[in-house]
Design an enzyme around this catalytic site. Structure first.
Site, mmCIF file in Angstrom:
data_model
loop_
_atom_site.group_PDB
_atom_site.id
_atom_site.type_symbol
_atom_site.label_atom_id
_atom_site.label_comp_id
_atom_site.label_asym_id
_atom_site.label_seq_id
_atom_site.Cartn_x
_atom_site.Cartn_y
_atom_site.Cartn_z
ATOM 1 C CE LYS A 157 -4.283 1.305 2.299
ATOM 2 N NZ LYS A 157 -5.107 1.489 1.101
HETATM 3 N N1 PPE Z 1 -7.897 -1.591 -3.031
HETATM 4 C C1 PPE Z 1 -7.271 -0.400 -2.888
HETATM 5 C C2 PPE Z 1 -6.538 0.169 -4.024
HETATM 6 C C3 PPE Z 1 -7.347 0.269 -1.656
HETATM 7 O O1 PPE Z 1 -6.721 1.438 -1.521
HETATM 8 C C4 PPE Z 1 -8.087 -0.294 -0.597
HETATM 9 C C5 PPE Z 1 -8.200 0.420 0.715
HETATM 10 C C6 PPE Z 1 -8.709 -1.547 -0.806
HETATM 11 C C7 PPE Z 1 -8.577 -2.168 -2.038
HETATM 12 C C8 PPE Z 1 -9.459 -2.252 0.295
HETATM 13 O O2 PPE Z 1 -8.581 -2.713 1.274
HETATM 14 P P1 PPE Z 1 -9.016 -2.894 2.795
HETATM 15 O O3 PPE Z 1 -9.177 -1.546 3.386
HETATM 16 O O4 PPE Z 1 -7.914 -3.681 3.391
HETATM 17 O O5 PPE Z 1 -10.296 -3.647 2.766
HETATM 18 N N2 PPE Z 1 -8.230 1.838 0.628
HETATM 19 C C9 PPE Z 1 -7.984 2.631 1.801
HETATM 20 C C10 PPE Z 1 -7.617 4.057 1.458
HETATM 21 C C11 PPE Z 1 -8.677 4.971 1.014
HETATM 22 C C12 PPE Z 1 -8.157 6.399 0.827
HETATM 23 O O6 PPE Z 1 -8.816 7.175 0.116
HETATM 24 O O7 PPE Z 1 -7.141 6.780 1.393
HETATM 25 C C13 PPE Z 1 -9.093 2.490 2.821
HETATM 26 O O8 PPE Z 1 -10.184 2.015 2.504
HETATM 27 O O9 PPE Z 1 -8.851 2.843 3.972
#
Ligand code: PPE
Length: 303
Positions: A157
């Protein structure tokens, strides 16, 4: 935007307005950082962080992928988050740990730059706009391609990775949509700019493999919840037109939670929440609030 009193930075709790870095910090120029997004929910007056250990495991792994050696291990970071939530007097909040290459020298090579680390918390409402959880959102397929795993590390990330998301997000907003669905370099569906994606068709769920998307923790939770509800989950390649003919579609993520998709590329998918999405969303919201015994293992209580 001051939201709370304290932010933790490199070993200290500092006032919100004092949490600053130098403009020549490496991360600003080259995106050399990693972050996490976590939510804590009010569990009957006690803040409970959802899958904290899993999020911090991913944080440490993201750092490893981009060669950031952290001075703090997972357990120490968890105890700092615990203290930060208490110190700010929050019952529910979003949690944003970030580690990055700081101020030292300029140029692409980051190896001589210090590694800084910070954690902020603040209250954060519906990620895809007010009413999104209830009414669903209108989305588009973006013209930007999601990362090839040999161009950007898809399991990290990493801050730099998100320029790709930012481009797709801006394009969505300019096209009067709330979010973009991104296709991978071979043209199959990958994910949203900050969410994973699920489809529902004939009572079964479909979601893309994790090879070229973030290994979402909400995705994993939703798979478990759906299987417990009796819906088979198919993890496989998904094409863009498969979304058009699905009965329901929804995004999942820490920030987005379970957000129904009502329209994709001007094609109607549902009137908002479909029955399966509705059931899964309800179970998920109950799980994070500690209302389902079986999923209490996912909650870290700040007491
Ligand atoms: N894909 C991406 C690209 C992504 O950034 C997230 C989380 C997910 C999938 C889902 O992952 P999880 O949170 O583990 O279920 N995105 C984070 C950031 C958002 C932002 O704008 O900053 C979040 O949901 O916290």
């Amino acid at each position: 935007m001051k939201e709370v009193d304290y932010i933790w930075m490199d070993g200290e709790f500092v006032e919100w307005d004092d949490a600053k870095i130098h403009v020549l910090s490496h991360v600003i120029h080259y995106g050399t950082g990693v972050f996490e997004g976590i939510r804590a929910y009010d569990n009957d007056g006690v803040p409970a962080v959802f899958r904290l250990d899993d999020h911090m495991e991913r944080f440490v792994n993201s750092a490893k992928i981009i060669n950031l050696e952290l001075d703090y291990d997972k357990e120490k970071l968890i105890s700092i988050i615990d203290e930060l939530i208490s110190k700010n007097g929050l019952k529910s909040c979003y949690i944003r740990p970030v580690a990055f290459r700081g101020y030292g020298s300029m140029g692409v090579n980051p190896l001589d730059n210090p590694i800084n680390i910070s954690i902020a918390v603040w209250p954060w409402g519906e990620y895809l706009g007010e009413g999104a959880l209830e009414n669903g959102v209108k989305v588009q397929t973006t013209s930007w391609t999601r990362h090839h795993p040999n161009i950007f590390p898809t399991k990290a990330k990493a801050s730099g990775n998100y320029l790709n998301s930012v481009m797709a997000k801006m394009e969505a907003v300019e096209n009067d949509c709330v979010e973009s669905i991104m296709l991978n370099p071979t043209g199959y569906v990958a994910e949203g700019t900050g969410e994973n994606l699920f489809l529902v068709r004939d009572g079964e769920l479909y979601t893309p493999q994790t090879a070229d998307v973030l290994e979402g923790i909400t995705r994993d939770s939703v798979i478990q919840i759906s299987e417990d509800l009796g819906y088979p989950v198919n993890v496989e390649k998904i094409t863009r037109d498969q979304i058009y003919i699905s009965d329901e579609a929804f995004f999942v993520g820490t920030a987005a939670e379970v957000t129904p998709i009502k329209k994709v590329d001007r094609r109607k998918i549902s009137d908002g929440k479909g029955p399966v999405t509705d059931e899964i969303q309800e179970r998920y919201m109950k799980a994070v609030k500690g209302e389902i015994e079986k999923y209490q293992k996912w909650l870290y209580k700040v007491e």
